[in-house]
Scaffold this active site. Structure first.
Site, PDB file in Angstrom:
ATOM      1  N   GLN A  68      12.634  14.230  -3.932  1.00 17.58           N
ATOM      2  CA  GLN A  68      12.487  12.920  -4.222  1.00 17.58           C
ATOM      3  C   GLN A  68      11.204  12.210  -4.159  1.00 17.58           C
ATOM      4  O   GLN A  68      10.341  12.788  -3.777  1.00 17.58           O
ATOM      5  CB  GLN A  68      13.460  11.935  -3.278  1.00 17.58           C
ATOM      6  CG  GLN A  68      13.028  12.512  -1.893  1.00 17.58           C
ATOM      7  CD  GLN A  68      13.766  11.845  -0.531  1.00 17.58           C
ATOM      8  OE1 GLN A  68      13.844  12.276   0.388  1.00 17.58           O
ATOM      9  NE2 GLN A  68      14.521  10.787  -1.042  1.00 17.58           N
ATOM     10  N   GLU A 106      16.394   2.405  -0.205  1.00 17.02           N
ATOM     11  CA  GLU A 106      16.401   3.198   1.093  1.00 17.02           C
ATOM     12  C   GLU A 106      15.898   2.151   2.341  1.00 17.02           C
ATOM     13  O   GLU A 106      14.692   1.708   2.387  1.00 17.02           O
ATOM     14  CB  GLU A 106      15.922   4.579   1.280  1.00 17.02           C
ATOM     15  CG  GLU A 106      16.515   5.068   2.576  1.00 17.02           C
ATOM     16  CD  GLU A 106      15.644   6.384   2.784  1.00 17.02           C
ATOM     17  OE1 GLU A 106      15.003   6.803   2.124  1.00 17.02           O
ATOM     18  OE2 GLU A 106      16.301   7.399   3.635  1.00 17.02           O
TER      19      GLU A 106
END
Ligand code: NAG
Ligand code: NAG
Ligand code: NAG
Length: 261
Positions: free
Chosen positions: A115, A198
């Protein structure tokens, strides 16, 4: 997890929550910072046939399986860097953060995540950013890249094998980019492709979530060796904490809009 990192996490937990300023402070902070696999709470029907799942950590869009016989090897999207705000009802003193990123795996496939993205933080009214890459379960590491609100950046992760890949952040305005080649002993499955905002973990607890307004991922695409998919087959995930849904996500082809509500 390395022993030194654990010690550092406890040091951070012990109350060192000032905004990091020197390079060593930023590196120290980064050592305890981790983007994690999704922690699902439950799923339910939203509207007619759009499934939404709730998570304490992730909001956004996830394609939970590649076309039959294929695996995802690249995910990308562009977004405008938001200006984080203190959530209404919260003290203006303190630190609030969130992170926007693209990734391969971490939802149904939880062993590894490749990521890259940007953290945005507001500490006592001061906004700061960190661009990072991560191959979970290792920590996230900083890119050396000065980010400002309103920057248009393109984030891409590409795996070249199950245990090697590259993370790229490109300044769309200038075309300049930073990239990092990574290897891991934790193999990717190529099973999930995602575009996420997130509530990440620092030390070993979640950061207080900032109000990021909206992050609009455009050109959200996921590739396998032979197919290129947009986000239209992705599932929606919203963050829910203390029985309160904090996000609203919509998907329109290759555009994923993830808003703090
Ligand atoms: C479900 O579909 C019906 C028929 O198309 C539509 O009238 C209704 O507004 C939809 N409900 C939601 C919540 O989207
Ligand atoms: C991108 O380029 C623009 C124009 O030079 C600059 O203002 C901005 O700070 C850059 N952003 C990043 C993340 O490099
Ligand atoms: C508050 C909370 O539920 N945090 C979770 C975020 O996700 C990580 C990894 O899945 C969990 O360990 C945390 O408990």
């Amino acid at each position: 997890m390395k022993f030194s990192a654990i010690t550092l996490s406890y040091a951070l937990l012990a109350g060192v929550y000032a905004a990091p300023s020197t390079l060593s402070e930023r590196v120290a902070r980064r050592a305890g910072r981790s983007s994690r696999p999704i922690q699902r709470i439950d799923s339910q029907e939203k509207g007619n046939d759009t499934h939404v799942s709730y998570s304490s950590n992730w909001s956004g869009a996830v394609i939970t399986s590649p076309p039959a016989g294929e695996t995802f090897n690249s995910v990308s999207a562009s977004f405008i860097v938001p200006t984080p705000k203190v959530p209404s009802g919260s003290s203006s003193r303190g630190t609030y953060s969130a992170s926007a990123w693209v990734g391969i795996d971490g939802d149904t496939y939880q062993n590894a995540i490749l990521q890259t993205g940007v953290d945005f933080t507001i500490t006592n009214g001061k906004v700061s950013y960190d661009a990072w890459y991560e191959w979970f379960p290792d920590y996230a590491y900083d890119f050396s890249l000065a980010i400002s609100p309103g920057d248009v950046i393109k984030t891409t992760v590409t795996s070249t094998s199950t245990k090697a890949g590259v993370a790229i952040i490109e300044n769309v305005t200038t075309g300049k980019s930073v990239s990092k080649s990574l290897t891991s002993t934790y193999a990717l499955g190529g099973q999930n492709a995602e575009w996420i905002v997130e509530d990440f973990e620092e030390g070993s607890s979640l950061v207080a979530l900032a109000n990021w307004g909206s992050v609009v991922f455009t050109g959200a695409t996921a590739s396998t060796g032979s197919s290129s998919l947009d986000a239209s087959t992705a599932s929606v995930i919203d963050i829910r904490q203390n029985n309160k849904v904090l996000t609203s996500v919509t998907i329109d082809g290759s555009t994923v809009t993830d808003s703090y509500v």
